[in-house]
Design a protein around this motif. Structure first.
Motif: not given
Length: 121
Positions: A68-75, A81-83
């Motif tokens: 359900r949740f997706t963590i991502s990073r824009d260096n 982010y946490l979608q």
């Protein structure tokens, strides 16, 4: 020192979505120390729990948010982010961003001020 500022919290109905953002600021050397970043949450009357972690080597999620949740990073933007999709009332709580220079560790050196997420049934 790394400063972390969260945004994106709010009130949403069950089944809805939110995206949290955490912007890191500070000196370049400080930001480079944020090798491991994560999202924690604290529900009323409960202990703070780790929800998701991201490094250049791995991503982990607590079982209750997997799928359900997706963590991502824009260096380039120094932002993580946490979608959050298919939100449930039990996802309600204050969500905190955290960072630490050590990739394989359980401690967290830097914390944001938190952002409230409320999921209504």
């Amino acid at each position: 020192q790394v400063q972390l500022v969260e945004s994106g919290g709010g009130l949403v109905q069950a089944g809805g979505s939110l995206r949290l953002s955490c912007a890191a600021s500070g000196s370049i050397s400080s930001i480079n120390r944020a090798n491991r970043m994560g999202w924690h949450r604290q529900a009323p009357g409960k202990q703070r729990e780790l929800v998701a972690t991201i490094t250049s080597a791995y991503i982990t999620y607590t079982d209750s948010v997997k799928g359900r949740f997706t963590i991502s990073r824009d260096n380039a933007k120094n932002t993580v982010y946490l979608q959050m999709n298919s939100l449930k009332p039990e996802d309600t709580g204050v969500y905190y961003c955290a960072a630490d220079p050590v990739m394989y560790s359980r401690g967290w050196s830097y914390w944001g001020q938190g952002t409230q997420v409320t999921v209504s049934s």
